[in-house]
Structure formats: C-alpha cells, structure tokens
Design an enzyme around this catalytic site. Structure first.
Site, PDB file in Angstrom:
ATOM      1  N   ALA A  61       0.724  -1.304  -0.002  1.00 39.78           N
ATOM      2  CA  ALA A  61       0.077  -0.062  -0.166  1.00 39.78           C
ATOM      3  C   ALA A  61       0.922   1.346   0.030  1.00 39.78           C
ATOM      4  O   ALA A  61       0.398   2.379  -0.477  1.00 39.78           O
ATOM      5  CB  ALA A  61      -1.033   0.231   1.146  1.00 39.78           C
ATOM      6  N   GLY A  67     -17.270 -13.611  -2.558  1.00 46.79           N
ATOM      7  CA  GLY A  67     -16.408 -13.423  -1.319  1.00 46.79           C
ATOM      8  C   GLY A  67     -14.865 -13.057  -1.511  1.00 46.79           C
ATOM      9  O   GLY A  67     -14.712 -11.909  -2.169  1.00 46.79           O
ATOM     10  N   GLU A  92     -26.012 -15.889   5.732  1.00 44.05           N
ATOM     11  CA  GLU A  92     -26.781 -14.760   6.104  1.00 44.05           C
ATOM     12  C   GLU A  92     -27.108 -14.895   7.268  1.00 44.05           C
ATOM     13  O   GLU A  92     -27.590 -15.993   7.844  1.00 44.05           O
ATOM     14  CB  GLU A  92     -27.576 -14.244   5.249  1.00 44.05           C
ATOM     15  CG  GLU A  92     -27.252 -13.905   3.769  1.00 44.05           C
ATOM     16  CD  GLU A  92     -25.802 -13.044   3.741  1.00 44.05           C
ATOM     17  OE1 GLU A  92     -26.125 -11.924   4.054  1.00 44.05           O
ATOM     18  OE2 GLU A  92     -24.589 -13.397   3.370  1.00 44.05           O
ATOM     19  N   LYS A 143     -25.975  -9.827  -5.390  1.00 49.16           N
ATOM     20  CA  LYS A 143     -24.928  -9.934  -6.164  1.00 49.16           C
ATOM     21  C   LYS A 143     -24.868  -9.845  -7.618  1.00 49.16           C
ATOM     22  O   LYS A 143     -24.062  -9.217  -8.429  1.00 49.16           O
ATOM     23  CB  LYS A 143     -23.976 -11.273  -5.682  1.00 49.16           C
ATOM     24  CG  LYS A 143     -23.842 -11.316  -4.183  1.00 49.16           C
ATOM     25  CD  LYS A 143     -23.204 -12.836  -3.763  1.00 49.16           C
ATOM     26  CE  LYS A 143     -22.950 -12.843  -2.228  1.00 49.16           C
ATOM     27  NZ  LYS A 143     -22.953 -14.162  -1.737  1.00 49.16           N
TER      28      LYS A 143
HETATM   29  N1  HSE Z   1     -24.099 -15.881   2.813  1.00 50.46           N
HETATM   30  C1  HSE Z   1     -23.141 -15.736   1.724  1.00 50.46           C
HETATM   31  C2  HSE Z   1     -22.846 -16.993   0.749  1.00 50.46           C
HETATM   32  C3  HSE Z   1     -21.843 -15.060   2.345  1.00 50.46           C
HETATM   33  O1  HSE Z   1     -23.264 -18.004   1.350  1.00 50.46           O
HETATM   34  O2  HSE Z   1     -22.367 -17.023  -0.324  1.00 50.46           O
HETATM   35  C4  HSE Z   1     -21.054 -14.543   1.150  1.00 50.46           C
HETATM   36  O3  HSE Z   1     -21.743 -13.398   0.689  1.00 50.46           O
END
Ligand code: HSE
Length: 438
Positions: free
Chosen positions: A33, A134, A190, A205
């Site tokens: 960085a 992720g 979640e 997403k």
């Molecule tokens: N609940 C989400 C999943 C966590 O299982 O993909 C990551 O965004």
C-alpha cells in the site's frame, strides 16, 4: 509516514477475519500500500462476546456512530450487514469525508446508486469487492481487467451456502436442514438464511455484477429470484442421468431487447468447469467479445476469504489517497454520466431451455398429448426419459429436456399440460444453460 487509521463496523465473522488479516500480514500489506494500515476504532453490538480476533490496541464501542464520527479515521469498513442501519452509517461516514469499504451486497444492490452519487459529490471512494463472490476479485476483473470488452453475458455460482447445500445433498444424500445448520455454524450463511436459500443474496450480487458488466444503474427490484428449496434429490439424479448438474446460478445477458437478470436453479452440462464447482466455492463465468469466456473461481464465503477482498479494497483506497482523485476507477465501471438505460427483461421475455418433470398416468397417448402441446407452442424436445411406475403406483415419471423457447410460451404449455387429466400435480421446471463459448 504515519499509518492510515481505519475504523471497523462489526466484529463478527468477516470483521474478525479482517482484523486478523490486517494484523497478521501488516508488514506485507504496508509494502504493497505504501503506508501502514491500523485498525484504531471498532464497533460491535456486544463487547463481551468471544471474538475470533485480538482487539487489544483497538478502541472499542457499542455505538457505531462513534467510529463514523472519529476524526482520526480515514476509511470506514462496514461489516455489519443489512440495508438500514448500514445505509445510515455509510451515508453519515461519506458526509464526514470518510472512504468506505464494505462487504454488504444488500446495501449496494438496493442503495448503491444513491451511495455512489453521494460519494462522488463528497470526493470519497466506496469499494465493495467483498460484496460479490467472497474472496474472488471478480469486480476488479470485470471493471478493470476486462475494460476493453463488450461483456455479452455472465453466469455465476454466487451463493456459497446454497452451493454447499446442493453439493452435500448430492454427494452425501444429506438432509437440506441439516446442511443449512452446518453452513450457519461455519459462518457462511446470512443472518437470515432465507436470503441464501431463496436466492435473494445471489440476486443482490447479480444485480451488482450486471451493472458493472453492462454499465446500467443498479436495479435489484427488477431481478427474477428463485431459490433452491424446491430442488429434490430425484431432480438431481435425473439431471445426472441426462449428463447435467443442477447449480444455483445468477445469469445476466445483454440481448437486443434488453438485459436478462435472473437467479434460479439451472441444469448445466456436467462437462463445463463451472458444473464441477462444489461446496462453498463460487465461480463466475464471464463472456467478453474480445477475450471469449473467462472463469473466476474461489471461496465465496467465510471469514478470511471475505477478509481477503476487504483488505484488498483498503489497500486500493490507501494507494489512491495520494494519487489524482479525479482519475479513479468508476464505482460501476462506466463513468456515472454514461450509464445506459437498457431495460431489464421480465422473466416471460427470457429465452432459455428447460428440464421438465411430471407424474403421468401409465396409459397410451399420454406422451403424445404432452408432446403435441409442446409442439403447438413451437417447443422442440431434446431428450425424453420415462421411468416405469413403482410397483405400488400406476404413475410413471416423465422427464423432458427442451430446446430454447420464450418463457411465456413455456408458461402457457405448462398450464395446458397440468390441465391434462392424465397428468397429476405440478410440472417441475428447471431452466437450462449451455454456457458454451457462443
Ligand atoms: N451468505 C453468503 C454466501 C455469504 O453464502 O455466499 C457471502 O456473501
């Protein structure tokens, strides 16, 4: 140079993972960085709860507003989730001139247009790599790495919990609820796990990916959302007999009539790499006109995989703190005044192929009736299998694969098939995608 001070909102799975990665890799991160990065202030709902990270040296509070108002902090990392309190805190932080890093897909999918506009006016960055898939740097890949392409379509396994459940059900014959409980214990799910199993998390997403791919405003409300709760073990088995795997996919495609934006269980040919993405792993297949198909694969949930994306965003922000503020990568890849107003197609306007399963009386003429209805709607059949009735039943199971057709035509055909006296119950419909290079 003094280290950059960051504040963290939320010290749960991802918050704890982020503190751990920032502390463990501090030296290497600083070399990348150009400045040290320290977490100096953090908010958590319950300060007595056991943590996965060491919080010594961090000022702790139960009031997240303390962090957002802390004049020493340059970057606020929002990891509390949800789209109400998080929205208020992020807007307040922007007003206070803080840069934002967030893993919150619901927040971006539902309020991103407004948040980006506020950030633009205030001259701060909002970075959200961790919101999608992720640890996979797929936003950076599309926004920067594929910037020379027209993106034609993308399809992704973008909910780790759902993919983990489908994989365990298929490979080990485990029960849906039992696997979901394990996903919760592992920190994948979640806070409200219906978001995972009903496809809402994946739709958040996909909404973000579609905007970055096609340069359209975020339109979560226009996404078609269907989860995995109605997938049975028998559908998984029949699909395999026909050479397919069932995956929960987010699909978005630019067509002449508008943009498809849909999340649903999907049959995929088993020879595709993405059909073999199992467990909590995510994968996003992106087709660009110049590059062709590209595939991005990695852990889609969990503390450190998600922290990997959060910390990368923090590093990006720290790097640009010293560079030309007018020359940043735009939030949605395209300049804000160049977004397109391509319409999002309704599901009945989408063209795809289908897997159909139905219970039929084992009588002459039943198949002829079904195929006539499909033929009248212009639906051609790719494969058909009939399972003989079990000893104690007079009903056979019929499974059909069709070629591509407008969903409207399929809705009408299914209605007519379900009205036949020889068909009992509902017709199960799972959409299919070939995901080939065309
Ligand atoms: N609940 C989400 C999943 C966590 O299982 O993909 C990551 O965004």
């Amino acid at each position: 140079m003094d280290p950059v001070k960051v504040g963290v909102l939320g010290l749960g799975t991802v918050g704890g993972g982020t503190v751990n990665v920032l502390q463990r890799n501090a030296e290497e991160i600083a070399r990348r960085a150009g400045r040290g990065i320290v977490v100096s202030h953090a908010a958590a709902r319950d300060l007595n709860k056991p943590r996965i990270c060491d919080t010594s040296g961090i000022q702790l509070t139960t009031d997240p507003v303390d962090v957002v108002n802390d004049p020493d902090i340059a970057i606020v990392i929002e990891l509390i989730g949800g789209d109400k309190l998080a929205y208020e805190l992020v807007m307040k932080a922007i007003e206070n001139g803080k840069h934002i890093v967030t893993a919150n897909k619901a927040l971006i999918a539902k309020h991103g247009n407004e948040i980006f506009s506020a950030a633009q006016d205030r001259g701060v960055i909002v970075a959200f790599e961790a919101a999608v898939a992720g640890g996979i740097p797929v936003i950076k890949a599309i926004r920067e790495g594929l910037a020379g392409n027209q993106i034609e379509w993308l399809a992704g396994i973008i909910n780790g919990t759902g993919n983990f459940i489908l994989t365990e059900m298929r490979d080990k014959g485990r029960d849906f609820d039992d696997v979901l409980k394990e996903a919760q214990a592992l920190g994948y799910a979640e806070a409200d796990p219906t978001f995972d199993v009903e496809g809402i998390d994946a739709a958040h997403k996909l909404t973000i990916l579609a905007s970055i791919a096609f340069g359209i405003p975020l339109q979560f409300d226009a996404a078609y959302t269907e989860g995995i709760t109605r997938i049975t073990r028998e559908d998984v088995t029949y699909a395999e007999e026909l050479g397919y795997r069932i995956k929960h996919l987010g699909v978005t495609r630019r067509t002449d009539r508008g943009v498809e934006l849909r999340v649903h269980p999907t049959l995929i040919p088993e020879r595709r790499l993405i059909a073999n993405v199992d467990g909590v792993m995510n994968a996003v297949l992106v087709k660009g006109d110049a590059v062709g198909p590209t595939l991005y694969y990695g852990a889609g949930a969990g503390d450190e995989p998600t922290a990997s994306a959060v910390v990368a965003d923090v590093v990006d922000v720290v790097r640009v703190l010293t560079s030309d503020p007018e020359n940043r990568v735009p939030h949605l890849a395209f300049q804000p005044d160049s977004l397109s107003d391509l319409p999002i197609l309704t599901m009945s306007e989408v063209e795809t192929s289908y897997y159909l399963r139905m219970q039929a009386k084992d009588e002459p003429g039943v198949l002829a009736d079904v195929t006539r209805i499909l033929g009248d709607k212009g639906i051609s059949i790719e494969a058909i299998i009939q399972k003989e009735p079990a000893d104690d039943s007079s009903e056979a199971v019929v499974i059909l694969l069709t070629h591509e057709v407008l969903e409207q035509q399929m809705d009408e055909a299914i209605e007519q098939i379900e009205a036949l006296a020889t068909i009992s119950g509902h017709v199960t419909r799972i959409r299919m995608e070939r995901l080939d290079a065309s």
